[in-house]
Design a protein around this motif. Structure first.
Motif, PDB file in Angstrom:
ATOM      1  N   ILE A 177     -41.794  14.012  26.860  1.00 46.79           N
ATOM      2  CA  ILE A 177     -41.663  12.718  27.504  1.00 46.79           C
ATOM      3  C   ILE A 177     -41.579  12.894  29.019  1.00 46.79           C
ATOM      4  O   ILE A 177     -41.237  13.962  29.510  1.00 46.79           O
ATOM      5  CB  ILE A 177     -40.409  11.941  27.031  1.00 46.79           C
ATOM      6  CG1 ILE A 177     -39.126  12.698  27.414  1.00 46.79           C
ATOM      7  CG2 ILE A 177     -40.467  11.631  25.565  1.00 46.79           C
ATOM      8  CD1 ILE A 177     -37.873  11.867  27.285  1.00 46.79           C
ATOM      9  N   GLN A 178     -41.863  11.807  29.734  1.00 49.21           N
ATOM     10  CA  GLN A 178     -41.617  11.734  31.171  1.00 49.21           C
ATOM     11  C   GLN A 178     -40.731  10.523  31.397  1.00 49.21           C
ATOM     12  O   GLN A 178     -41.033   9.421  30.926  1.00 49.21           O
ATOM     13  CB  GLN A 178     -42.914  11.595  31.956  1.00 49.21           C
ATOM     14  CG  GLN A 178     -42.685  11.578  33.453  1.00 49.21           C
ATOM     15  CD  GLN A 178     -43.987  11.584  34.238  1.00 49.21           C
ATOM     16  OE1 GLN A 178     -45.044  11.885  33.716  1.00 49.21           O
ATOM     17  NE2 GLN A 178     -43.899  11.232  35.508  1.00 49.21           N
ATOM     18  N   THR A 179     -39.602  10.730  32.091  1.00 47.64           N
ATOM     19  CA  THR A 179     -38.635   9.656  32.288  1.00 47.64           C
ATOM     20  C   THR A 179     -37.810   9.903  33.548  1.00 47.64           C
ATOM     21  O   THR A 179     -37.959  10.943  34.189  1.00 47.64           O
ATOM     22  CB  THR A 179     -37.713   9.518  31.053  1.00 47.64           C
ATOM     23  OG1 THR A 179     -36.953   8.313  31.163  1.00 47.64           O
ATOM     24  CG2 THR A 179     -36.793  10.723  30.909  1.00 47.64           C
ATOM     25  N   THR A 180     -36.947   8.965  33.877  1.00 42.01           N
ATOM     26  CA  THR A 180     -36.029   9.109  35.003  1.00 42.01           C
ATOM     27  C   THR A 180     -34.618   9.255  34.466  1.00 42.01           C
ATOM     28  O   THR A 180     -34.214   8.500  33.571  1.00 42.01           O
ATOM     29  CB  THR A 180     -36.102   7.882  35.932  1.00 42.01           C
ATOM     30  OG1 THR A 180     -37.448   7.756  36.403  1.00 42.01           O
ATOM     31  CG2 THR A 180     -35.171   8.032  37.120  1.00 42.01           C
ATOM     32  N   ILE A 181     -33.886  10.232  34.992  1.00 43.92           N
ATOM     33  CA  ILE A 181     -32.492  10.429  34.612  1.00 43.92           C
ATOM     34  C   ILE A 181     -31.637  10.371  35.873  1.00 43.92           C
ATOM     35  O   ILE A 181     -32.144  10.553  36.986  1.00 43.92           O
ATOM     36  CB  ILE A 181     -32.267  11.769  33.883  1.00 43.92           C
ATOM     37  CG1 ILE A 181     -32.652  12.953  34.786  1.00 43.92           C
ATOM     38  CG2 ILE A 181     -33.008  11.815  32.571  1.00 43.92           C
ATOM     39  CD1 ILE A 181     -32.243  14.299  34.251  1.00 43.92           C
ATOM     40  N   GLY A 182     -30.340  10.156  35.691  1.00 46.11           N
ATOM     41  CA  GLY A 182     -29.470  10.144  36.858  1.00 46.11           C
ATOM     42  C   GLY A 182     -28.018   9.940  36.504  1.00 46.11           C
ATOM     43  O   GLY A 182     -27.662   9.676  35.355  1.00 46.11           O
ATOM     44  N   LYS A 183     -27.191  10.026  37.532  1.00 45.55           N
ATOM     45  CA  LYS A 183     -25.742   9.883  37.373  1.00 45.55           C
ATOM     46  C   LYS A 183     -25.155   9.542  38.733  1.00 45.55           C
ATOM     47  O   LYS A 183     -25.638  10.015  39.768  1.00 45.55           O
ATOM     48  CB  LYS A 183     -25.147  11.202  36.865  1.00 45.55           C
ATOM     49  CG  LYS A 183     -23.658  11.228  36.695  1.00 45.55           C
ATOM     50  CD  LYS A 183     -23.236  10.581  35.400  1.00 45.55           C
ATOM     51  CE  LYS A 183     -21.737  10.771  35.179  1.00 45.55           C
ATOM     52  NZ  LYS A 183     -21.298  10.311  33.894  1.00 45.55           N
ATOM     53  N   THR A 184     -24.095   8.720  38.744  1.00 46.20           N
ATOM     54  CA  THR A 184     -23.356   8.392  39.958  1.00 46.20           C
ATOM     55  C   THR A 184     -21.871   8.617  39.702  1.00 46.20           C
ATOM     56  O   THR A 184     -21.369   8.222  38.643  1.00 46.20           O
ATOM     57  CB  THR A 184     -23.587   6.921  40.366  1.00 46.20           C
ATOM     58  OG1 THR A 184     -24.980   6.720  40.604  1.00 46.20           O
ATOM     59  CG2 THR A 184     -22.805   6.558  41.620  1.00 46.20           C
TER      60      THR A 184
END
Length: 125
Positions: free
Chosen positions: A73-80
């Motif tokens: 898959i191709q996706t966007t991940i993140g965390k704040t």
């Protein structure tokens, strides 16, 4: 220590920061409360990939985030996260080794296409 730091190839604005160091960390210039935000476009083969924020080579509590895929898959991940940082603290984003101590660590099969690490001063001490 856990896996390699995420590689940041382009430096953004560096107000209140000492810049991107050779080990892909950001150095804090002023003590205070900061917002740390990481976003990345990734391509992943079937695997579980785990990441976390580190301060001075120590994982920051509650900063871990994961991506699990059963197909490519191709996706966007993140965390704040929000936390107090001291002058000269170094911040990195790293892959995590969540295997047992008897298993050799293997970097997850994740290709990071674009990554951004934003460290924003919210309240100066």
């Amino acid at each position: 220590m856990d896996g390699d730091p995420v590689n940041f190839t382009i430096a953004g604005p560096l107000r209140h920061l000492g810049g991107i160091l050779a080990d892909n960390s950001l150095k804090i210039k002023k003590s205070g409360v900061y917002e740390i935000n990481f976003l990345a476009d990734v391509m992943e083969n079937p695997v579980i990939a785990n990441f976390a924020f580190f301060r001075n080579n120590t994982m920051i509590d509650l900063s871990r985030f994961s991506l699990m895929a059963t197909d490519t898959i191709q996706t966007t991940i993140g965390k704040t996260v929000h936390l107090e940082l001291e002058s000269d603290d170094e911040i990195t984003v790293r892959t995590l080794d969540l295997t047992s101590p008897n298993v050799e660590y293997v970097t997850p099969a994740v290709q990071i296409l674009n990554a951004a690490l934003t460290v924003k001063l919210l309240d100066q001490r």
